[in-house]
Design an enzyme around this catalytic site. Structure first.
Site, short mmCIF file in Angstrom:
data_model
loop_
_atom_site.label_atom_id
_atom_site.label_comp_id
_atom_site.label_asym_id
_atom_site.label_seq_id
_atom_site.Cartn_x
_atom_site.Cartn_y
_atom_site.Cartn_z
CG ASP A 136 -2.04 -0.93 1.21
OD1 ASP A 136 -2.29 -1.52 0.15
OD2 ASP A 136 -2.70 -1.10 2.26
NE ARG A 186 -4.44 -1.67 -4.37
CZ ARG A 186 -4.06 -1.94 -3.11
NH1 ARG A 186 -3.78 -0.98 -2.26
NH2 ARG A 186 -3.97 -3.20 -2.72
P1 FDA Z 1 -14.19 9.36 -4.69
O1 FDA Z 1 -14.16 9.15 -3.23
O2 FDA Z 1 -13.56 10.58 -5.27
O3 FDA Z 1 -15.69 9.30 -5.15
C1 FDA Z 1 -16.03 9.48 -6.53
C2 FDA Z 1 -17.41 8.92 -6.79
O4 FDA Z 1 -17.41 7.50 -6.55
C3 FDA Z 1 -18.48 9.47 -5.87
O5 FDA Z 1 -18.94 10.70 -6.34
C4 FDA Z 1 -19.51 8.35 -5.94
O6 FDA Z 1 -20.21 8.42 -7.14
C5 FDA Z 1 -18.65 7.11 -5.97
N1 FDA Z 1 -18.42 6.61 -4.60
C6 FDA Z 1 -17.30 6.72 -3.88
N2 FDA Z 1 -17.45 6.16 -2.67
C7 FDA Z 1 -18.71 5.70 -2.62
C8 FDA Z 1 -19.49 5.05 -1.63
N3 FDA Z 1 -19.00 4.80 -0.41
N4 FDA Z 1 -20.75 4.70 -1.93
C9 FDA Z 1 -21.27 4.99 -3.14
N5 FDA Z 1 -20.59 5.63 -4.11
C10 FDA Z 1 -19.33 5.98 -3.86
N6 FDA Z 1 -5.33 5.16 -1.00
C11 FDA Z 1 -4.03 5.38 -0.72
O7 FDA Z 1 -3.64 6.52 -0.49
N7 FDA Z 1 -3.15 4.32 -0.67
C12 FDA Z 1 -3.54 3.04 -0.95
O8 FDA Z 1 -2.71 2.12 -0.90
C13 FDA Z 1 -4.91 2.82 -1.28
N8 FDA Z 1 -5.38 1.57 -1.55
C14 FDA Z 1 -6.67 1.41 -2.00
C15 FDA Z 1 -7.12 0.16 -2.40
C16 FDA Z 1 -8.40 0.02 -2.95
C17 FDA Z 1 -8.86 -1.33 -3.41
C18 FDA Z 1 -9.26 1.16 -3.05
C19 FDA Z 1 -10.63 1.04 -3.64
C20 FDA Z 1 -8.84 2.37 -2.59
C21 FDA Z 1 -7.56 2.52 -2.05
N9 FDA Z 1 -7.13 3.76 -1.59
C22 FDA Z 1 -5.79 3.92 -1.29
C23 FDA Z 1 -8.09 4.86 -1.37
C24 FDA Z 1 -8.18 5.80 -2.57
O9 FDA Z 1 -7.01 6.56 -2.64
C25 FDA Z 1 -9.39 6.75 -2.44
O10 FDA Z 1 -9.23 7.53 -1.28
C26 FDA Z 1 -10.71 6.04 -2.35
O11 FDA Z 1 -10.78 4.98 -3.24
C27 FDA Z 1 -11.84 7.01 -2.68
O12 FDA Z 1 -11.70 7.49 -4.00
P2 FDA Z 1 -12.62 6.97 -5.21
O13 FDA Z 1 -11.72 6.81 -6.38
O14 FDA Z 1 -13.30 5.72 -4.81
O15 FDA Z 1 -13.60 8.11 -5.52
#
Ligand code: FDA
Length: 309
Positions: A136, A186
């Site tokens: 990570d 990732r």
């Molecule tokens: P974001 O939070 O910007 O949301 C965009 C859109 O996605 C929302 O408007 C909504 O439509 C949808 N959405 C998001 N969350 C939702 C929910 N709970 N319910 C419904 N809809 C939702 N970070 C890091 O710094 N180091 C790491 O090693 C990792 N590892 C990691 C592994 C995996 C498998 C994931 C999925 C994430 C990580 N992360 C991470 C976290 C990542 O950096 C990030 O903070 C989160 O994934 C949130 O960003 P999103 O891309 O999901 O979209």
């Protein structure tokens, strides 16, 4: 839109002992932990992997812990990983699950050497069990050390996964270095509160960088793992994969345990590789606070339950 302004406030507050005490004892907390964390025991972790495997989803297991301040605590975390890898093997689930590790949990604050040596032991056990490890990525002060560690681990184990965060200004250069055939990367937006001199401050820029990085990973022939719940980015990634001629099994989507479970199944049913990040263990506080900081909707709901107890 600026990157969620509440995030910095919540993550800063999360570091205070008073807030930690309030959150860990609040009645609303248990339901949030249950939603985002598979459980505290290794049995809980194995059961979660088995349930995901039944619906065609893969998993990456994260034994919760960060902020390890001594070698003994790091050793307990290593032992937990060795145990869960054994259990995956015994349960015949090694083909369905790998593990994700945080170098801070493995003792990076004590010394980089300790954390890397501990990661070596976990990688060796993962190989024996027939699976892989992803390292990570944490806050920007650790990026160089973490990428150095991945480079060292990849000498014996080329399949060790790296994580890159599209919110960091440096990441396109890091992607260029890691976008080579067979390299498991990732790509995420990034979950920490970062200063403006190292990270984009507008979410639109973070998204654009995510797509540029996705293109570079596909063009370079890496095995890309897209860690996002963002429906727009998921569609864009599928589109970019098709444009680069990358087949559906040439990359994967990764989502967090408890987040958009219907979408996880929908994507998997549509023939995409889907891997769910499954955290388990007792040290859920830091993980939960980052999840709350990501979603103001969750936070408001949750804070109401804390404040009105
Ligand atoms: P974001 O939070 O910007 O949301 C965009 C859109 O996605 C929302 O408007 C909504 O439509 C949808 N959405 C998001 N969350 C939702 C929910 N709970 N319910 C419904 N809809 C939702 N970070 C890091 O710094 N180091 C790491 O090693 C990792 N590892 C990691 C592994 C995996 C498998 C994931 C999925 C994430 C990580 N992360 C991470 C976290 C990542 O950096 C990030 O903070 C989160 O994934 C949130 O960003 P999103 O891309 O999901 O979209």
């Amino acid at each position: 839109l600026t990157v969620n302004p509440l995030r910095s406030i919540i993550l800063a507050a999360a570091g205070s002992d008073a807030v930690r005490k309030m959150i860990t004892t609040a009645p609303g907390t248990r339901a949030m932990v249950d939603r985002f964390v598979a459980g505290e025991s290794v049995d809980d972790a194995i059961n979660a992997v088995a349930a995901l495997a039944e619906t065609g989803r893969y998993a990456t297991l994260d034994y919760l812990g960060e902020d390890t301040h001594d070698a003994a605590q790091a050793e307990r975390i290593v032992q937990a990983y060795l145990t869960v890898l054994d259990r995956l093997h015994d349960a015949g689930l090694a083909a369905f699950a790998e593990v994700s590790v945080k170098l801070s949990a493995l003792g990076q604050r004590v010394s980089q050497r300790l954390a890397v040596d501990n990661a070596f032991r976990i990688c060796a056990a993962a190989e024996q069990c027939g699976t892989t490890v992803t390292v990570d990525m944490e806050d920007h002060t650790t990026t160089d050390d973490t990428l150095d560690a991945v480079a060292e681990l990849r000498k014996p184990w080329p399949d060790v996964g790296a994580v890159l965060q599209s919110y960091l200004l440096r990441t396109e250069d890091d992607v260029a270095a890691l976008a080579v055939p067979g390299s498991r990367v990732r790509l995420v937006k990034g979950a920490y509160a970062e200063p403006h001199n190292v990270a984009f401050s507008h979410s639109h820029d973070v998204d654009l960088a995510f797509v540029r990085c996705a293109n570079a990973l596909f063009a370079g022939g890496a095995y890309a793992m897209f860690g996002t719940h963002d429906p727009r980015l998921i569609e864009l990634v599928r589109d970019r994969a098709a444009a680069h001629g990358v087949p559906r099994d040439g990359y994967e989507f990764q989502l967090l345990y408890g987040v958009r479970p219907d979408e996880q199944v929908r994507l998997s049913d549509a023939g995409q590789n889907v891997r769910v990040y499954v955290p388990y263990g007792e040290q859920w506080y830091g993980y939960l606070m980052r999840r709350l900081a990501e979603r103001p909707a969750n936070t408001t709901f949750f804070l109401r339950s804390v404040v009105t107890r």
